[in-house]
Design an enzyme around this catalytic site. Sequence first.
Site, PDB file in Angstrom:
ATOM      1  N   LYS A   1      56.778  41.830 -12.307  1.00 30.45           N
ATOM      2  CA  LYS A   1      58.081  42.455 -12.548  1.00 30.45           C
ATOM      3  C   LYS A   1      58.547  43.119 -11.261  1.00 30.45           C
ATOM      4  O   LYS A   1      57.799  43.219 -10.282  1.00 30.45           O
ATOM      5  CB  LYS A   1      57.993  43.512 -13.659  1.00 30.45           C
ATOM      6  CG  LYS A   1      57.408  43.024 -14.975  1.00 30.45           C
ATOM      7  CD  LYS A   1      58.303  42.032 -15.686  1.00 30.45           C
ATOM      8  CE  LYS A   1      57.654  41.550 -16.981  1.00 30.45           C
ATOM      9  NZ  LYS A   1      58.434  40.468 -17.641  1.00 30.45           N
TER      10      LYS A   1
ATOM     11  N   SER B 204      63.174  39.816 -20.932  1.00 37.54           N
ATOM     12  CA  SER B 204      62.007  40.293 -20.183  1.00 37.54           C
ATOM     13  C   SER B 204      61.258  41.344 -20.986  1.00 37.54           C
ATOM     14  O   SER B 204      61.844  42.338 -21.429  1.00 37.54           O
ATOM     15  CB  SER B 204      62.444  40.882 -18.834  1.00 37.54           C
ATOM     16  OG  SER B 204      61.343  41.478 -18.179  1.00 37.54           O
TER      17      SER B 204
END
Length: 264
Positions: free
Chosen positions: A144, A225
């Site tokens: 991420k 996400s």
Amino acid sequence: MDFALLLVLAVALSGVIYLLDVVWLRPKRRERVERADANTQEGLDPATREKLLKEPWLVDYSRSFFPVLLVVLVVRSFIVEPFQIPSGSMRPTLEVGDFILVNKFAYGLRLPVVNTRFLEVDDPERGDVMVFRFPEEPSVNFIKRVVGLPGDQIRYEGKQLYINGEPVPKELMEESATQQPLFEERLGDVEHYIYNNPRDPGPQMREVEVPEGHYFTMGDNRDHSNDSRYWGFVPEDNIVGRAFAVWMHWDGGLPSFTDVRRIE
């Protein structure tokens, strides 16, 4: 399966067997040949001598593989490690099937398996693309973008990210009826692209403070996400390294090297 643990065990086992042969087994074989030579009037013939000196198959394999495994362990643990992108949570920066390289010393050197940092180099910065062990399942690696640093106040509301009360600048770059709107976002000195659909309400997040020794991360594909908005902060002990390059793409067909690039 923890590949790092398997690699450490393979290095340790092959190293112990190799050392055992050098210290004890090899001298024993030579003593056996010398005794046989002394008890034979004309000495041992070359074939018999070679047979008596021959290493057992386990020693032979250990001697051959130990240096190779050791080099792989050192490079993978302290210099660079390859990963494959399994999901679209970092699109458009990273696509499913991208093979990336992760700098293992950017955030300090860590012991393999236990991941304990023994040499400090630098800390993650806002905007870095970071690989880490998923806090809820440490055997799984996540990738991420670092959004919040220790002490930061983070809020996500109405598709807008706020850091310490200030909206993070973003500019619409492309919009179509068939694809998600493409924005350029600026996190500190890092400019990068994100997908963010203002027509989809998506998740909202009240303001939280990032604890010391932790980081807040988000995927560039903001509406698709699984990141810190859902499961919380990334502990410093879970950090693996900083992703810095895509070196190959493979989607099941032939590998492609046409999109080799730095990760921004």
